[in-house]
Design a protein around this motif. Structure first.
Motif, short mmCIF file in Angstrom:
data_model
loop_
_atom_site.label_atom_id
_atom_site.label_comp_id
_atom_site.label_asym_id
_atom_site.label_seq_id
_atom_site.Cartn_x
_atom_site.Cartn_y
_atom_site.Cartn_z
N UNK A 59 -59.58 46.47 7.20
CA UNK A 59 -58.86 45.38 6.54
C UNK A 59 -57.54 45.95 6.06
N UNK A 60 -56.46 45.21 6.29
CA UNK A 60 -55.13 45.68 5.93
C UNK A 60 -54.41 44.72 5.01
N UNK A 61 -53.59 45.28 4.14
CA UNK A 61 -52.60 44.49 3.40
C UNK A 61 -51.39 44.36 4.33
N UNK A 62 -50.82 43.19 4.40
CA UNK A 62 -49.61 43.00 5.19
C UNK A 62 -48.57 42.30 4.32
N UNK A 63 -47.30 42.64 4.51
CA UNK A 63 -46.28 42.04 3.65
C UNK A 63 -46.32 40.52 3.76
N UNK A 64 -46.22 39.90 2.61
CA UNK A 64 -46.38 38.44 2.47
C UNK A 64 -45.50 37.65 3.45
N UNK A 65 -44.29 38.15 3.72
CA UNK A 65 -43.36 37.44 4.61
C UNK A 65 -43.95 37.19 6.00
N UNK A 66 -44.81 38.10 6.46
CA UNK A 66 -45.39 37.95 7.80
C UNK A 66 -46.28 36.71 7.92
N UNK A 67 -46.83 36.27 6.78
CA UNK A 67 -47.74 35.13 6.81
C UNK A 67 -47.00 33.80 6.96
N UNK A 68 -45.66 33.84 6.85
CA UNK A 68 -44.90 32.61 7.06
C UNK A 68 -44.21 32.60 8.44
N UNK A 69 -44.47 33.63 9.26
CA UNK A 69 -43.94 33.66 10.63
C UNK A 69 -44.81 32.73 11.49
N UNK A 70 -44.18 31.80 12.23
CA UNK A 70 -44.98 30.89 13.06
C UNK A 70 -45.92 31.68 13.98
N UNK A 71 -47.07 31.16 14.22
CA UNK A 71 -48.15 31.73 15.04
C UNK A 71 -48.75 32.98 14.39
N UNK A 72 -47.93 34.03 14.19
CA UNK A 72 -48.44 35.28 13.59
C UNK A 72 -49.10 35.00 12.24
N UNK A 73 -48.47 34.19 11.42
CA UNK A 73 -49.00 33.87 10.10
C UNK A 73 -50.38 33.23 10.15
N UNK A 74 -50.64 32.49 11.22
CA UNK A 74 -51.95 31.84 11.39
C UNK A 74 -53.01 32.83 11.89
N UNK A 75 -52.56 33.83 12.67
CA UNK A 75 -53.49 34.80 13.26
C UNK A 75 -53.91 35.87 12.25
N UNK A 76 -52.96 36.34 11.42
CA UNK A 76 -53.21 37.48 10.52
C UNK A 76 -54.52 37.39 9.73
N UNK A 77 -54.83 36.25 9.07
CA UNK A 77 -56.08 36.22 8.31
C UNK A 77 -57.34 36.39 9.18
N UNK A 78 -57.21 36.11 10.48
CA UNK A 78 -58.36 36.22 11.39
C UNK A 78 -58.50 37.62 12.00
N UNK A 79 -57.54 38.51 11.68
CA UNK A 79 -57.64 39.89 12.15
C UNK A 79 -57.66 40.86 10.97
#
Length: 193
Positions: A59-79
């Motif tokens: 499990x990783x912490x990722x910078x908050x800004x990445x979660x507002x990137x289209x597509x990537x932001x939706x995938x991150x919580x599932x990985x």
């Protein structure tokens, strides 16, 4: 839906032929229970590389800004990624990290907080020491030894867990503990370069 196994498999297929990994020290990695995994940070690909080579899901912490990137932001919580606000103490992210460790999972951190431009190990942030002191789980140092160049060997070395008992007993500060973790990573690099 957890996409981590699929993501790991895809990354393995893509990265393994390019970087020809040499992985050492997997036997040091605890087979179960919470683990704090701390690695140096030399490339944007470090989370994927450590994820492919570690014997357990991370499990990783990722910078908050990445979660507002289209597509990537939706995938991150599932990985297995969760957001952290950079440049400030993010209590929510700290709580989430402790919860992951308490549940017997692996929390992966890059204590430097940002990539090293020179490849040298930089100063770690106090967050790594905070998790190490507060969680009572083994702390596994990890050295990623580059360079990230196509068809050149990339080493990933997992070190022996760092004993935190003495440090907890002596009421070491989070900063002191982070320095010890970073020194262990430096030793792994010096030994295996």
């Amino acid at each position: 839906m957890n996409l981590y196994p699929l993501g790991r498999a895809i990354c393995g297929i893509v990265f393994s032929p390019i970087y020809q990994f040499k992985v050492m020290g997997r036997e040091h990695f605890p087979a179960k229970g919470g683990v704090l995994l701390c690695a140096n940070h030399i490339s944007n690909f470090d989370p994927e590389v450590v994820g492919i080579t570690a014997p357990r899901p991370i499990y990783y912490m990722a910078k908050e800004e990445l979660f507002s990137v289209p597509v990537l932001g939706k995938i991150l919580p599932h990985i297995n990624a969760f957001p952290v606000k950079r440049g400030m103490s993010d209590r929510g992210a700290l709580r989430k990290g402790l919860e992951i460790l308490k549940e017997g999972k692996v929390l992966g951190l890059f204590p430097e907080g940002t990539r090293s431009k020179t490849g040298e190990v930089g100063k770690g942030l106090a967050g790594a020491g905070f998790f190490a002191l507060r969680s009572n789980v083994p702390v596994v140092p990890c050295a990623i030894i580059g360079p990230y160049k196509a068809f050149r060997r990339l080493k990933v070395v997992f070190g022996q867990p760092i004993d935190m008992d003495e440090l907890r007993k002596n009421k070491a500060s989070a900063e002191e503990v982070t320095d010890i973790i970073m020194n262990e990573i430096k030793k792994l690099i010096a030994e295996h370069q």
